[in-house]
Scaffold this active site. Structure first.
Site, PDB file in Angstrom:
ATOM      1  CB  CYS A   1      -1.018   0.101   1.071  1.00 57.72           C
ATOM      2  SG  CYS A   1      -2.055  -1.405   1.270  1.00 57.72           S
TER       3      CYS A   1
ATOM      4  CE  LYS B   1      19.479 -10.631  -4.507  1.00 60.25           C
ATOM      5  NZ  LYS B   1      19.744 -10.858  -3.074  1.00 60.25           N
TER       6      LYS B   1
ATOM      7  CG  HIS C   1      23.754 -40.156  14.217  1.00 60.55           C
ATOM      8  ND1 HIS C   1      23.438 -41.697  14.135  1.00 60.55           N
ATOM      9  CD2 HIS C   1      22.348 -39.925  14.917  1.00 60.55           C
ATOM     10  CE1 HIS C   1      22.574 -42.086  14.828  1.00 60.55           C
ATOM     11  NE2 HIS C   1      21.827 -40.842  15.348  1.00 60.55           N
TER      12      HIS C   1
ATOM     13  CG  ASN D   1       0.632   1.734   4.030  1.00 65.86           C
ATOM     14  OD1 ASN D   1      -0.536   1.884   3.348  1.00 65.86           O
ATOM     15  ND2 ASN D   1       1.788   2.226   3.540  1.00 65.86           N
ATOM     16  N   GLY D   2      -0.573  -1.599   6.793  1.00 69.23           N
ATOM     17  CA  GLY D   2      -0.181  -2.471   7.962  1.00 69.23           C
ATOM     18  C   GLY D   2      -1.548  -3.248   8.115  1.00 69.23           C
TER      19      GLY D   2
ATOM     20  CD  GLU E   1      24.249 -16.763   1.435  1.00 68.81           C
ATOM     21  OE1 GLU E   1      23.995 -16.906   0.215  1.00 68.81           O
ATOM     22  OE2 GLU E   1      23.743 -16.272   2.243  1.00 68.81           O
TER      23      GLU E   1
ATOM     24  CD1 TRP F   1      -0.760  -4.285  -2.965  1.00 71.10           C
ATOM     25  CD2 TRP F   1      -2.210  -5.479  -3.922  1.00 71.10           C
ATOM     26  NE1 TRP F   1      -0.455  -4.308  -4.295  1.00 71.10           N
ATOM     27  CE2 TRP F   1      -1.126  -5.056  -4.849  1.00 71.10           C
ATOM     28  CE3 TRP F   1      -3.360  -6.440  -4.571  1.00 71.10           C
ATOM     29  CZ2 TRP F   1      -1.399  -5.455  -6.167  1.00 71.10           C
ATOM     30  CZ3 TRP F   1      -3.676  -6.844  -5.848  1.00 71.10           C
ATOM     31  CH2 TRP F   1      -2.347  -6.446  -6.602  1.00 71.10           C
TER      32      TRP F   1
ATOM     33  NE  ARG G   1       4.075   1.151  -1.378  1.00 73.72           N
ATOM     34  CZ  ARG G   1       4.713   0.218  -0.474  1.00 73.72           C
ATOM     35  NH1 ARG G   1       5.864   0.130  -0.663  1.00 73.72           N
ATOM     36  NH2 ARG G   1       4.308  -0.103   0.630  1.00 73.72           N
TER      37      ARG G   1
ATOM     38  CD  GLU H   1      18.771 -18.799   4.667  1.00 73.91           C
ATOM     39  OE1 GLU H   1      19.142 -17.513   4.294  1.00 73.91           O
ATOM     40  OE2 GLU H   1      18.887 -19.716   3.939  1.00 73.91           O
TER      41      GLU H   1
ATOM     42  CE  LYS I   1      20.913 -14.940   4.405  1.00 80.31           C
ATOM     43  NZ  LYS I   1      20.688 -16.053   3.274  1.00 80.31           N
TER      44      LYS I   1
END
Length: 618
Positions: A2, A613, A514, A100-101, A498, A74, A27, A491, A495
């Site tokens: 929004c 990227k 194990h 918004n929110g 990376e 939205w 948006r 993940e 990070k």
């Protein structure tokens, strides 16, 4: 996704608001609206479902006024329609608001306000969560509070993350703005005898480069020549605006040291934007207008295969969990680079979901092409780039709406992918009759709390920095998780590799015995993802085994969990979440830990060595 605009000054507000909305057109929206107040307090509101051009045609008949607010929307609560479009007025007609929110507790607030509306013979005018805000303000005005106090009271009653602009017929020479959490920013622009408000800087730049960004908890009182900021502790001050650099990179990075940090902080908004309009509660639906697969295809699905690489693979692993638990059908995940070389067995009753944030990852595209050529299974692409190759190969796509992600290490597109996969699980389950409307509503209401879970996780940045200072020189990390937290352990380790250049491995906690346990000693820190849930006892058992080897343990668990904090060497509390939503509360902390470790090492965080990227070569 929004947009908010506002104006108070000496010009006609309508055209300026419309121009601001046009600059926020990127948006997206399913409806838009403008409210204008003249010097006598007369209020005119124009709202239209559909594209901005539909509003533009209608606004030609709108009375003039020098104060106003506008919005693009939205839908989340209530179908896209004229009546559900912003701005929303109180039933008394004296207060007008855009937001918004998501107001997470709107049901309770609506029930609380219902008696007064009934007693006064008034009724609700929309199906939205936002409408409770002007009604709360109006109630306090009737009780004798000033508009500023009434707005502060209303904001304090809201649960969730919200960005608000408001106006009052009794005070036509002012507009008000408020920010709570990270539903989106609010920027105030300083002009010559006029002031502007917007949710994004591009809407202001045609008029001014002198701006002030609201902080969390701020309420702004704005007239045509000045701004006064009221903070949560009721102190007030005149803010000092700054000149923004017109360099596109500087504008994009804003006040953040790195794009990665900026994009971590953008995650609540990226989530809200990805969810908005796709998780509707009244009536309940998921992806009703965003998944172009025939209902017959959805009903015929007997199995789902989710593929991806890197961070997208970890999202796929969590998506598999949700498809099984929410949709109630068998699901698998696979590494896209390996998928087509093992002769997979697919058919028309298997839905293949390809998660690729750029939409151009070569191995994922190769896997999608293999499915199309050899198996004919229906395919859905989950990607952040509309028009990318993945969207052209797939039968249907879910576009994330996270905005450009500049940092090489994916952050906000990860949580956006998670939201898309959760919505997909809800959509399949509902289409197949496995989710009743009541259960679907419950699932979606849980998802609507995800932005605030991420927002509260981001608030642990200082604690993450303390941990990073302590372990910034460590050469290895082991990250443990169980159940839905296991992919997050992978993940977190990714990070660290990376951007921190630290060797780290993510393991299922039960697998630790194990092999990895042989590595542990006093110089080998272990990160344990241990929110309260069905596998919590098993996680604490693994933690005790780690501690017995004298390895330092950093636990990430529910805030206030005294038992867990006393069991480990270092503790980071995150907001408690429903068992299926713990990825949203844990993700910002694992990202911030890696970021802070990289910072202590003085590394190039946005452009880590040897990485790109988008991987376009095999």
């Amino acid at each position: 996704m929004c947009g908010i605009v506002g104006y108070v000054g000496h010009q006609s507000a309508g055209p300026i608001l419309l121009e601001g909305l046009q600059r926020l057109e990127y948006r997206g929206y399913d409806s838009s609206g403008i409210a204008v107040i003249d010097r006598d307090g007369a209020l005119a509101v124009m709202k239209r479902e559909g594209k901005l051009r539909d509003l533009q045609a209608a606004i030609q008949q709108m009375p003039s006024g020098a104060t106003g607010i506008g919005h693009t929307r939205w839908a989340t609560h209530g179908q896209p329609s004229d009546r559900n479009a912003h701005p929303h007025a109180s039933s008394s007609g004296d207060v007008i608001v855009v937001q918004n929110g998501i107001v997470e507790n709107y049901r309770e607030l609506r029930a609380e306000l219902q008696d007064q509306l009934d007693a006064e013979g008034r009724s609700w005018h929309s199906d939205t969560d936002t409408e409770v805000i002007p009604e709360l303000i109006s109630k306090e005005l009737i009780a004798g509070r000033s508009f500023e106090d009434a707005l502060a009271y209303a904001v304090g009653r809201l649960r969730g993350a919200n960005a608000i602009a408001a106006a009052h017929r009794g005070d036509p020479d002012r507009i008000y703005a408020a920010r709570k959490g990270s539903a989106g920013g609010i920027v105030i622009g300083y002009g010559d005898g006029e002031m502007f408000v917007a949710s994004d800087l591009p809407a202001l730049l045609p008029h001014t480069t002198t701006v002030y960004h609201l902080e969390d908890g701020d309420i702004a009182v704005i007239d045509d020549r000045s701004v006064r900021i009221r903070q949560e502790n009721r102190t007030s001050f005149q803010p000092t605006p700054v000149q923004v650099d017109l360099d596109p990179v500087a504008i994009a990075r804003g006040p953040y040291r790195h794009f990665m940090l900026k994009e971590i902080h953008e995650q609540p908004r990226a989530l809200s934007d990805t969810i908005r309009g796709r998780a509707r509660l009244e009536p309940p639906s998921a992806l009703a207008d965003d998944l172009e697969l025939p209902i017959e295809t959805l009903r015929s699905i007997q199995r789902v295969l989710v593929i991806g690489m890197g961070t997208s693979l970890h999202a796929a692993m969590i998506g598999r969990w949700w498809i099984e638990q929410v949709a109630g059908i068998p699901a698998d995940f696979d590494n896209a680079s390996e998928f087509r070389f093992r002769a997979p067995l697919l058919g028309p009753s298997t839905l293949v979901v390809a998660v690729t944030q750029s939409g151009e990852t070569i191995d994922t595209l190769g896997a999608m092409n293999h499915v199309r050529q050899h198996w004919g299974a229906p395919q859905v692409a989950v990607t952040n780039v509309e028009g990318s190759e993945a969207t052209r190969q797939a039968d249907a796509s879910i576009i994330l709406r996270c905005g450009p992600e500049v940092g090489v290490a994916s952050t906000k597109t990860f949580v956006g992918s998670l939201a898309a996969l959760y919505l997909l699980a809800c959509r399949i389950g509902h289409a197949q009759g496995r989710l009743s409307p009541h259960v679907l509503t419950d699932r979606l209401e849980q998802l609507l709390t995800a932005p605030s879970l991420v927002e509260r996780g981001i608030q642990r940045a200082e604690r993450c920095a303390e941990i990073a200072q302590r372990f910034g020189t460590a050469s290895n990390f082991l990250v443990l998780g169980r159940g839905i937290e296991y992919p997050l352990a992978m993940e977190a380790a990714l990070k660290c590799k990376e951007i921190s250049y630290v060797h780290a491995e993510g393991y299922a906690a039960g697998e630790m015995k194990h092999g990895p346990i042989a590595l542990l000693d006093q110089e080998f820190p272990v990160i344990a993802l241990a929110p309260r849930g069905p596998l919590f006892d098993k996680m604490t058992s693994a933690i005790q085994q780690v501690s017995a080897r004298r390895a330092p343990v950093i636990a990430i668990g529910d805030e206030g969990d005294k038992d867990l904090s006393e069991l480990v060497d270092h503790f980071i509390g995150v907001p408690p979440a429903p068992p299926l939503l713990t990825p949203f509360s844990l993700t910002p902390v694992i990202q911030l830990l890696a970021y802070q470790i990289a910072l202590t090492r003085g590394l190039d965080i946005d452009q880590p060595r040897n990485l790109a990227k988008t991987v376009t070569v095999e």
